[in-house]
Write an enzyme that holds these catalytic residues in place. Sequence first.
Site, short mmCIF file in Angstrom:
data_model
loop_
_atom_site.label_atom_id
_atom_site.label_comp_id
_atom_site.label_asym_id
_atom_site.label_seq_id
_atom_site.Cartn_x
_atom_site.Cartn_y
_atom_site.Cartn_z
N HIS A 1 0.85 -1.20 0.00
CA HIS A 1 0.00 0.00 0.00
C HIS A 1 0.88 1.25 0.00
CE1 HIS A 1 0.16 1.41 4.29
NE2 HIS A 1 0.32 0.14 4.59
N ASP B 1 5.83 2.45 7.32
CA ASP B 1 4.47 2.00 7.04
C ASP B 1 3.77 2.97 6.08
OD1 ASP B 1 1.96 0.89 7.09
OD2 ASP B 1 1.46 1.64 9.09
N GLU C 1 -5.51 1.85 1.89
CA GLU C 1 -5.34 0.68 2.77
C GLU C 1 -5.58 1.04 4.22
OE1 GLU C 1 -2.81 -2.11 5.32
OE2 GLU C 1 -2.94 0.07 5.18
N GLU C 2 -5.12 2.23 4.61
CA GLU C 2 -5.16 2.60 6.02
C GLU C 2 -6.58 2.89 6.52
OE1 GLU C 2 -2.92 2.18 8.03
OE2 GLU C 2 -0.93 2.56 7.19
N ASP D 1 4.37 -5.20 3.38
CA ASP D 1 3.82 -4.14 4.22
C ASP D 1 4.65 -4.06 5.50
OD1 ASP D 1 2.25 -2.33 5.58
OD2 ASP D 1 0.40 -3.48 5.45
N HIS E 1 2.35 4.48 13.04
CA HIS E 1 1.21 5.39 12.93
C HIS E 1 1.42 6.69 13.69
CE1 HIS E 1 -2.20 2.60 11.36
NE2 HIS E 1 -1.10 2.56 10.61
#
Length: 550
Positions: A313, A325, A357-358, A386, A484
Amino acid sequence: MQRFWSLGVCAPLFLGACGDGGDGGNSEDGDSTSTTADASDTSDTSAGDGDGDGDGDGDGDGDGDGDGDGDGDGDMNACDFDLKEQIDLGAAMADLAALADIGSTNGDTRSLGTPGYAASLDYVEQALIPLGYEITREPFDVETFTEFTDPVLEATSPDPVTHVPGEDFVTMQYSGAGDVVALVTGVETSSGSSGCTAAAFTDFEAGNIALIRRGSCTFRTKALNAQNAGAAAVLVFNNTGGLFTPTLGNDPGVNIPVLMTTAALGQELDAGTANGITVRVAVDAELVTVATENLFAETIDGDPSTVLVLGSHLDSVPAGPGINDNGSGTALMLELARRFSACTPTAKVQFSWWGAEEVGLVGSSHHVNARTSAELEAVIGYFNYDMVASPNFTRFVYDGDGSGTGVAGPDGSEIIERELIRTFDDLSLQVVPALLDNRSDYAAFAEAGIPVGGLFTGAEALKPAEEAGGQGGEVGVAYDACYHRACDTLTNLDQGIFEVNMKSAAHALQFFATDPSELASLASVRTPVTALQLPALDDHSAGCQHQLDR
């Protein structure tokens, strides 16, 4: 999760069907934060292993095992060379530096619907243009969660306290909106399964704010149980240190404000419930429809009825630029495409960069759901990359045969797992089976019965002691402490594991692109999805294997 859209363009997958053909650290090289683009610095002296890999792995998995897997002695004919030995860490690091620059010049994010995502898409596409692939964008719409003002969490009595968004708490993605003041009631806060059943709310007083501990079931399950019991809002406190960007998934249904707090604040609020504590919770947000795109590069050569799909992604979360990420997976894929462009595959190969994707694996799910049964049957395997450079990594390989986790993928997944492991075995590097938990873009492919596999190096979970012996790193510390978060930047990488993962992916690509027969033989006898023991798509909230819904 919204998973069904119509598509008014010829899909890049199966172009033929459309008539067009689509110390404390565990660095592998002893340096978990270096951003140098010099591949000579990646000799892999992984703690606990002692066997080099980096650019010293030619003897370990090249000529030395040519008769074992056909790699390194010229037997493989998709390429006139050993693909994994062509991997250039410096080129991949340059791609990551470019993505980091895109993030820093676009509000420190590359998330869905932002200029940073659009610039990331353009960057990858421009890098692909000289390589001779059939390049296609696939548009789709997605409803995204948008906050208009900062959320509020403040105690109003007995002692007024204002808590700081981003430090003490965050809004869960896809929270309902509202502004409420009410008593806080703890719901099984000492239990690891706090709020996971309707029975947990038997004595809950409607109109109060539910305080729930993270763990065991999805955030969505906890929130819906609280809402059904009449809660005015929900506070979920973390069961480990720090904060990240959690999500409730983009399915409708949660209509009340839902926040996540730190473990410390949650425990403080829990203690306050004994004497009665009233708080104000406010969320100002709504769902906004955003147009976005997937990007594909497909080989001109190769049998269109035998397709290998590789995916990562491209989007980050709003909180940061997402360099591990999933800039790491993005750059891995781009480096594979760059080196593979000189090859002539037997199977057609599609490199895929997924959008959205997130927010619930939307791009990959949209793509799979728009395919006909014949098109899906042509896909003989899906390979997912990923988070492949986590600084406190474990070398995870998806557990295709279920031998390590008890959850097997569709038939053929064990074949993909075998070849992804091979490079690590050749280098005497330990791997750990990763649970196929449907939290990354392989989920829709697995649901369609397509063999899946891939690599992963860990997210926000803490590294357990049993992994440190063969992996190195710090026990009790997150695989990626910047998961994140705004600090997921170019310094949040381990270049050694990044290079080894690229080599593993390169071997698997060359192996199956040369001789796809082992996977192709399974295409007409796929395991029905109802027989798979994978978690249902409705039970996960978003991607990256992040456990971000639990």
